[in-house]
Motif scaffolding. Structure first.
Motif, PDB file in Angstrom:
ATOM      1  N   GLY A 103       5.648 -15.421   9.007  1.00 45.64           N
ATOM      2  CA  GLY A 103       4.203 -15.305   8.888  1.00 45.64           C
ATOM      3  C   GLY A 103       3.524 -14.669  10.082  1.00 45.64           C
ATOM      4  O   GLY A 103       2.289 -14.662  10.165  1.00 45.64           O
ATOM      5  N   ALA A 104       4.309 -14.102  11.014  1.00 45.49           N
ATOM      6  CA  ALA A 104       3.735 -13.555  12.256  1.00 45.49           C
ATOM      7  C   ALA A 104       3.118 -12.174  12.064  1.00 45.49           C
ATOM      8  O   ALA A 104       2.181 -11.805  12.767  1.00 45.49           O
ATOM      9  N   THR A 105       3.652 -11.361  11.143  1.00 44.44           N
ATOM     10  CA  THR A 105       3.127  -9.999  10.961  1.00 44.44           C
ATOM     11  C   THR A 105       2.926  -9.673   9.483  1.00 44.44           C
ATOM     12  O   THR A 105       3.629 -10.196   8.613  1.00 44.44           O
ATOM     13  N   GLN A 106       1.954  -8.812   9.236  1.00 42.52           N
ATOM     14  CA  GLN A 106       1.693  -8.257   7.900  1.00 42.52           C
ATOM     15  C   GLN A 106       1.359  -6.769   8.060  1.00 42.52           C
ATOM     16  O   GLN A 106       0.374  -6.272   7.544  1.00 42.52           O
ATOM     17  N   ILE A 107       2.232  -6.071   8.755  1.00 44.83           N
ATOM     18  CA  ILE A 107       1.994  -4.667   9.102  1.00 44.83           C
ATOM     19  C   ILE A 107       2.009  -3.787   7.863  1.00 44.83           C
ATOM     20  O   ILE A 107       1.183  -2.889   7.700  1.00 44.83           O
ATOM     21  N   TYR A 108       2.959  -4.028   6.975  1.00 45.47           N
ATOM     22  CA  TYR A 108       3.078  -3.250   5.742  1.00 45.47           C
ATOM     23  C   TYR A 108       1.805  -3.391   4.914  1.00 45.47           C
ATOM     24  O   TYR A 108       1.232  -2.402   4.435  1.00 45.47           O
ATOM     25  N   PHE A 109       1.350  -4.623   4.740  1.00 45.45           N
ATOM     26  CA  PHE A 109       0.110  -4.930   4.022  1.00 45.45           C
ATOM     27  C   PHE A 109      -1.056  -4.162   4.630  1.00 45.45           C
ATOM     28  O   PHE A 109      -1.842  -3.503   3.928  1.00 45.45           O
ATOM     29  N   GLU A 110      -1.194  -4.234   5.960  1.00 44.91           N
ATOM     30  CA  GLU A 110      -2.311  -3.591   6.657  1.00 44.91           C
ATOM     31  C   GLU A 110      -2.240  -2.066   6.558  1.00 44.91           C
ATOM     32  O   GLU A 110      -3.276  -1.389   6.480  1.00 44.91           O
ATOM     33  N   THR A 111      -1.029  -1.522   6.535  1.00 45.52           N
ATOM     34  CA  THR A 111      -0.861  -0.068   6.407  1.00 45.52           C
ATOM     35  C   THR A 111      -1.364   0.411   5.046  1.00 45.52           C
ATOM     36  O   THR A 111      -2.112   1.398   4.958  1.00 45.52           O
ATOM     37  N   LEU A 112      -0.950  -0.277   3.992  1.00 46.48           N
ATOM     38  CA  LEU A 112      -1.414   0.098   2.651  1.00 46.48           C
ATOM     39  C   LEU A 112      -2.923  -0.027   2.548  1.00 46.48           C
ATOM     40  O   LEU A 112      -3.606   0.866   2.022  1.00 46.48           O
ATOM     41  N   ASP A 113      -3.467  -1.127   3.052  1.00 52.75           N
ATOM     42  CA  ASP A 113      -4.903  -1.362   2.942  1.00 52.75           C
ATOM     43  C   ASP A 113      -5.695  -0.314   3.715  1.00 52.75           C
ATOM     44  O   ASP A 113      -6.730   0.170   3.247  1.00 52.75           O
ATOM     45  N   SER A 114      -5.217   0.053   4.911  1.00 55.34           N
ATOM     46  CA  SER A 114      -5.923   1.037   5.736  1.00 55.34           C
ATOM     47  C   SER A 114      -5.904   2.421   5.104  1.00 55.34           C
ATOM     48  O   SER A 114      -6.923   3.116   5.051  1.00 55.34           O
ATOM     49  N   TRP A 115      -4.737   2.841   4.607  1.00 55.54           N
ATOM     50  CA  TRP A 115      -4.602   4.174   4.036  1.00 55.54           C
ATOM     51  C   TRP A 115      -5.231   4.279   2.655  1.00 55.54           C
ATOM     52  O   TRP A 115      -5.985   5.201   2.367  1.00 55.54           O
ATOM     53  N   VAL A 116      -4.923   3.323   1.805  1.00 57.97           N
ATOM     54  CA  VAL A 116      -5.323   3.436   0.393  1.00 57.97           C
ATOM     55  C   VAL A 116      -6.714   2.865   0.163  1.00 57.97           C
ATOM     56  O   VAL A 116      -7.601   3.536  -0.374  1.00 57.97           O
ATOM     57  N   GLY A 117      -6.920   1.602   0.567  1.00 59.21           N
ATOM     58  CA  GLY A 117      -8.167   0.924   0.257  1.00 59.21           C
ATOM     59  C   GLY A 117      -9.362   1.407   1.033  1.00 59.21           C
ATOM     60  O   GLY A 117     -10.506   1.171   0.621  1.00 59.21           O
ATOM     61  N   SER A 118      -9.144   2.086   2.165  1.00 55.06           N
ATOM     62  CA  SER A 118     -10.279   2.498   2.995  1.00 55.06           C
ATOM     63  C   SER A 118     -10.296   3.992   3.306  1.00 55.06           C
ATOM     64  O   SER A 118     -11.204   4.443   4.010  1.00 55.06           O
ATOM     65  N   TYR A 119      -9.329   4.758   2.802  1.00 54.01           N
ATOM     66  CA  TYR A 119      -9.233   6.161   3.205  1.00 54.01           C
ATOM     67  C   TYR A 119      -9.051   7.091   2.009  1.00 54.01           C
ATOM     68  O   TYR A 119      -9.859   7.980   1.769  1.00 54.01           O
ATOM     69  N   LEU A 120      -7.989   6.892   1.233  1.00 52.25           N
ATOM     70  CA  LEU A 120      -7.718   7.775   0.098  1.00 52.25           C
ATOM     71  C   LEU A 120      -8.815   7.707  -0.956  1.00 52.25           C
ATOM     72  O   LEU A 120      -9.074   8.691  -1.656  1.00 52.25           O
ATOM     73  N   VAL A 121      -9.463   6.529  -1.087  1.00 46.02           N
ATOM     74  CA  VAL A 121     -10.539   6.414  -2.080  1.00 46.02           C
ATOM     75  C   VAL A 121     -11.678   7.382  -1.770  1.00 46.02           C
ATOM     76  O   VAL A 121     -12.357   7.872  -2.682  1.00 46.02           O
TER      77      VAL A 121
END
Length: 531
Positions: A395-413
């Motif tokens: 439970g220490a990291t969620q880098i993969y989750f944050e990468t998808l959210d940053s690129w897709v949810g806040s950029y590609l849209v």
């Protein structure tokens, strides 16, 4: 073409009522970001001052794109299509040759496939966490203070909790989508959306009547509202403007293909102007009124300024539960909060899920039930890295989750929204677009909405936001090999999960590109072969 239109309309179904359509559209827009992202952003980015760029962005960016996507969707539905690729192809074909339109439609179709699929691959996990916390809170099983940090880490890393509730959420999505538009999406929205608003009103009333604790008499609910809305104009800068525009896209589900997908099930003369305004109004009521009144004042009484610590995830799953567990009937209040999050997240996830179902239906010519279960399996497979990383890191990291959210949810849209505006505004004659928007509308949209906003102002602002977001991201190391590594983070670990996330984006985009190209070539082979 007429045969295709009739066949598509019959096979795909229609909304049963205007109320059901608006509630489903509101369910698409009203999601987790309304309740855990907006209040925290407003408090952090200048309170009342943040609302100035926020409402400007709502009017000059949000509403024009909302109307554009409703128009695109109804237009596509009349030709038997519920996905963005064919919609953009048909619009672009008004200006350019079919093969050029094919290239544009394929790129947009690939983006519109990748965005909802990738968002759903991690969004479903958050919906599962919300359901998990709702159950735990209802039975008073959440801890206090530091225990809540451990509880969150357990929720995302314990196989039974993390996988179990994720799969339950995905199963419910598949069941709802398999029932179709009227008996599935519309029926579930008619139950979940009113319940969501009821929970929100209950929480808001509870928050406003919550008394300050004796040891902190200055931390009152009214002081919490002042903390949220007190304007701090010194914080208003380009970063805040970018954040406001990004929030508008996020909260209204713009640039994802979802609005157009739902609108494709409309009848020819359904009023999309009133429906657009109703969707935005219900979303803003949930976000600006309910979320702000319920969330920040309640947390402020028990936490003060510390409520901003921990980011959006920490705010919702650590900070707020800590406040709930220190108040009378805290487990009931907490259960209301997490069930609210679950309903908000589920209705938005259902829109994301339905886009994939529609894509499979049209691309593979399968039944809705088959497409729903193919979508379920696909999202489980794609979502494995999201659940795997926390398990490996306790439970220490969620880098993969944050990468998808940053690129897709806040950029590609932003890119997809920009292309939609260019195609609708410049590839089709303004008068034809205006007639399409106003078809069946009781209150007609004036011509300057198309000629001034859809054609010029809105795409110009969006382009400015994209350019500045790119510059800002480059300065922060967003495009570096390792991504953004926080102080003390391991660059090797960040590089591994960051590039795995980027690789997944590329793979899903390529798959969407191939499938959209295949679909368009097969459907429009006659006119493409003539060129």
């Amino acid at each position: 073409m007429e045969k295709l239109k009739q066949k598509g309309t019959h096979h795909r179904g229609e909304w049963g009522s205007k109320l059901g359509l608006i509630l489903a559209m509101a369910g698409n827009a009203v999601g987790l970001g309304n309740f855990w992202r907006f209040p925290r952003m407003a408090a952090e980015y200048g309170g009342g001052a943040f609302m100035i760029p926020y409402f400007i962005a709502l009017v000059v960016v949000g509403l024009p794109i909302m109307i554009t996507e409703w128009h695109l969707g109804r237009f596509g539905g009349q030709h038997g299509h519920g996905t963005i690729g064919p919609m953009i192809y048909l619009q672009a074909r008004e200006k350019v040759k079919p093969k050029t339109a094919l290239a544009i439609g394929t790129i947009c179709g690939a983006l519109a496939f990748a965005i909802p699929v990738l968002i759903n691959s991690y969004y479903n996990h958050i919906v599962g966490w919300s359901l998990n916390y709702a159950v735990q809170s209802l039975f008073n099983q959440l801890g206090h203070g530091a225990d809540l940090t451990a509880a969150y880490q357990s929720a995302i890393s314990n196989p039974v909790q993390a996988i179990g509730f994720w799969v339950i959420a995905a199963l419910l999505l598949a069941v709802a989508a398999s029932k179709g538009i009227k008996k599935g999406i519309e029926a579930w929205s008619k139950i979940m959306m009113p319940t969501l608003y009821i929970f929100g009103i209950v929480l808001a009333c509870f928050a406003l009547f919550t008394q300050a604790r004796p040891e902190t008499p200055n931390l009152t609910a009214i002081a919490g509202l002042d903390f949220l809305w007190h304007p701090d104009f010194s914080k208003v800068n380009w970063s805040v403007i970018l954040a406001a525009c990004g929030q508008i896209f996020f909260t209204l589900s713009l640039g994802m293909g979802l609005i157009s997908n739902y609108a494709s099930f409309l009848k020819k003369d359904d009023d999309i102007v009133v429906s657009s305004i109703a969707t935005v109004s219900l979303n803003e009521f949930a976000e600006v009124v309910l979320a702000s009144t319920a969330v920040v004042p309640l947390a402020y009484v028990f936490m003060g300024d510390d409520l901003l610590q921990g980011g959006s995830i920490g705010f919702s799953f650590i900070s707020l539960p800590n406040a709930f567990m220190n108040m009378p009937l805290g487990n009931i209040v907490g259960a209301c909060w997490f069930f609210l999050l679950f309903f908000a997240g589920f209705t938005s996830a259902l829109a994301l899920f339905n886009y994939l179902v529609t894509f499979i239906e049209e691309g593979l010519h399968s039944s809705r039930k088959v497409a729903s279960w193919v979508a379920f399996v696909s999202l489980i497979v794609i979502g494995i890295p999201v659940v795997l990383e926390p398990m490996l890191s306790n439970g220490a990291t969620q880098i993969y989750f944050e990468t998808l959210d940053s690129w897709v949810g806040s950029y590609l849209v932003l890119f997809l929204g920009f292309i939609e505006l260019i195609i609708v505004g410049w590839f089709v004659k303004p008068q034809k677009t205006l007639e399409g928007i106003n078809s069946g509308a009781k209150a007609k949209v004036p011509s300057w909405v198309v000629t001034v906003f859809i054609r010029i102002i809105t795409p110009a602002i969006l382009l400015l936001v994209i350019v500045n977001a790119t510059i800002e991201n480059a300065k922060n190391g967003f495009f570096s090999w390792t991504g953004i590594v926080p102080e003390g983070g391991d660059p090797a670990i960040y590089a591994l999960w960051t590039n795995l996330g980027r690789g997944m984006i590329i793979v899903v985009f390529i798959f969407g590109f191939i499938m959209t190209l295949r679909m368009l070539r097969k459907t429009y082979q006659h006119e493409l072969s003539k060129q």
